[in-house]
Design a protein around this motif. Structure first.
Motif, PDB file in Angstrom:
ATOM      1  N   GLY A 184       3.245  -0.658  -1.150  1.00  0.00           N
ATOM      2  CA  GLY A 184       3.146  -0.599   0.299  1.00  0.00           C
ATOM      3  C   GLY A 184       4.246  -1.376   0.993  1.00  0.00           C
ATOM      4  O   GLY A 184       4.789  -2.338   0.443  1.00  0.00           O
ATOM      5  N   HIS A 211       4.416   2.447   6.365  1.00  0.00           N
ATOM      6  CA  HIS A 211       4.234   3.851   6.037  1.00  0.00           C
ATOM      7  C   HIS A 211       2.881   4.127   5.381  1.00  0.00           C
ATOM      8  O   HIS A 211       2.370   3.297   4.625  1.00  0.00           O
ATOM      9  N   SER A 212       2.352   5.315   5.644  1.00  0.00           N
ATOM     10  CA  SER A 212       1.104   5.746   5.006  1.00  0.00           C
ATOM     11  C   SER A 212       1.381   6.098   3.548  1.00  0.00           C
ATOM     12  O   SER A 212       2.538   6.301   3.143  1.00  0.00           O
ATOM     13  N   LEU A 213       0.315   6.177   2.767  1.00  0.00           N
ATOM     14  CA  LEU A 213       0.470   6.575   1.371  1.00  0.00           C
ATOM     15  C   LEU A 213       1.056   7.980   1.264  1.00  0.00           C
ATOM     16  O   LEU A 213       1.819   8.269   0.350  1.00  0.00           O
ATOM     17  N   LYS A 214       0.728   8.842   2.204  1.00  0.00           N
ATOM     18  CA  LYS A 214       1.300  10.190   2.206  1.00  0.00           C
ATOM     19  C   LYS A 214       2.819  10.110   2.339  1.00  0.00           C
ATOM     20  O   LYS A 214       3.553  10.795   1.627  1.00  0.00           O
ATOM     21  N   ASP A 215       3.301   9.263   3.251  1.00  0.00           N
ATOM     22  CA  ASP A 215       4.745   9.096   3.431  1.00  0.00           C
ATOM     23  C   ASP A 215       5.389   8.446   2.208  1.00  0.00           C
ATOM     24  O   ASP A 215       6.473   8.837   1.779  1.00  0.00           O
ATOM     25  N   MET A 269      -9.238   3.913  -0.227  1.00  0.00           N
ATOM     26  CA  MET A 269      -8.101   4.390   0.560  1.00  0.00           C
ATOM     27  C   MET A 269      -8.066   5.902   0.612  1.00  0.00           C
ATOM     28  O   MET A 269      -8.784   6.582  -0.112  1.00  0.00           O
ATOM     29  N   SER A 270      -7.184   6.417   1.451  1.00  0.00           N
ATOM     30  CA  SER A 270      -6.883   7.848   1.526  1.00  0.00           C
ATOM     31  C   SER A 270      -5.378   7.968   1.751  1.00  0.00           C
ATOM     32  O   SER A 270      -4.672   6.960   1.896  1.00  0.00           O
ATOM     33  N   SER A 326      -3.899   8.707   4.328  1.00  0.00           N
ATOM     34  CA  SER A 326      -3.522   8.176   5.645  1.00  0.00           C
ATOM     35  C   SER A 326      -3.517   6.644   5.682  1.00  0.00           C
ATOM     36  O   SER A 326      -3.079   6.050   6.666  1.00  0.00           O
ATOM     37  N   SER A 327      -3.975   6.003   4.613  1.00  0.00           N
ATOM     38  CA  SER A 327      -3.990   4.533   4.569  1.00  0.00           C
ATOM     39  C   SER A 327      -2.568   3.976   4.561  1.00  0.00           C
ATOM     40  O   SER A 327      -1.652   4.565   3.986  1.00  0.00           O
ATOM     41  N   VAL A 328      -2.414   2.810   5.204  1.00  0.00           N
ATOM     42  CA  VAL A 328      -1.124   2.114   5.232  1.00  0.00           C
ATOM     43  C   VAL A 328      -1.307   0.795   4.486  1.00  0.00           C
ATOM     44  O   VAL A 328      -1.826  -0.173   5.048  1.00  0.00           O
TER      45      VAL A 328
END
Length: 196
Positions: A129, A133-137, A172-173, A175-177
């Protein structure tokens, strides 16, 4: 040009996981606790997990015909997860192998006629992390690095059911940062797809 390591027979033997487990046991090489079940035996597998096994997390995979992670689910710890993992695995074979999950890196050992030739160490995929940024990013950036050759890897990380369950097990998902320096997916195998 094809060598014996590439032959269809060699790959079929290596892909028969119960056969490989038996040969390793005969040679005195320790293997994770495991059992093979029919494609409709999810309840028997759950009984084995809850009464006879010692681990908290399991790997569910096709007993045969699986390669490159096809039909494999890691981190299985609940009854609903087991039922979903069974459905994934039986899409590739009528028998399902359930084995105790061993945390850590994966090693591929290459032998030819009983002689050790080489080893490849595959670390569990992780994302660090940055607090922004989100996990998707972060997942997208990691795959861009892999495609560009900046990061040495044979596979892309993919977003599928196993990824979402892996994240959910950590609260988390996509969208999590995560905070700066926080590492996600530690000790769990992320689903991957080959790109070479």
């Amino acid at each position: 040009f094809e060598v014996m390591l590439d032959s269809r027979i060699t790959l079929e033997i290596a892909g028969d996981k119960p056969f490989v487990h038996a040969r390793l046991s005969e040679a005195g090489i320790p293997t994770p606790g495991h059992a093979v079940f029919g494609s409709s035996d999810a309840e028997k597998a759950w009984a084995w997990i809850t009464t006879g096994a010692t681990q908290r997390a399991f790997v569910v995979k096709p007993a045969r015909n699986g390669s490159a992670g096809k039909g494999v689910t890691t981190g299985v710890a609940t009854h609903p997860q087991l039922r979903r993992a069974f459905a994934r695995a039986r899409a590739y074979d009528s028998s399902v192998l359930v084995e105790e999950q061993v945390d850590g890196d994966s090693f591929r050992l290459l032998f030819l006629r009983g002689e050790f030739l080489d080893a490849i160490r595959r670390e569990s995929p992780t994302l660090e992390g940055d607090g922004v940024h989100s996990l998707k990013d972060l997942l997208r950036k990691e795959n861009e690095s892999r495609l560009s050759g900046e990061v040495a890897a044979f596979h892309l990380l993919v977003s599928d059911l196993e990824l979402h369950e892996t994240l959910a097990s950590q609260g988390m998902s996509l969208s999590s940062v995560p905070e700066r320096g926080a590492v996600s997916y530690t000790h769990l195998t992320l689903p991957t797809t080959p790109y070479v």
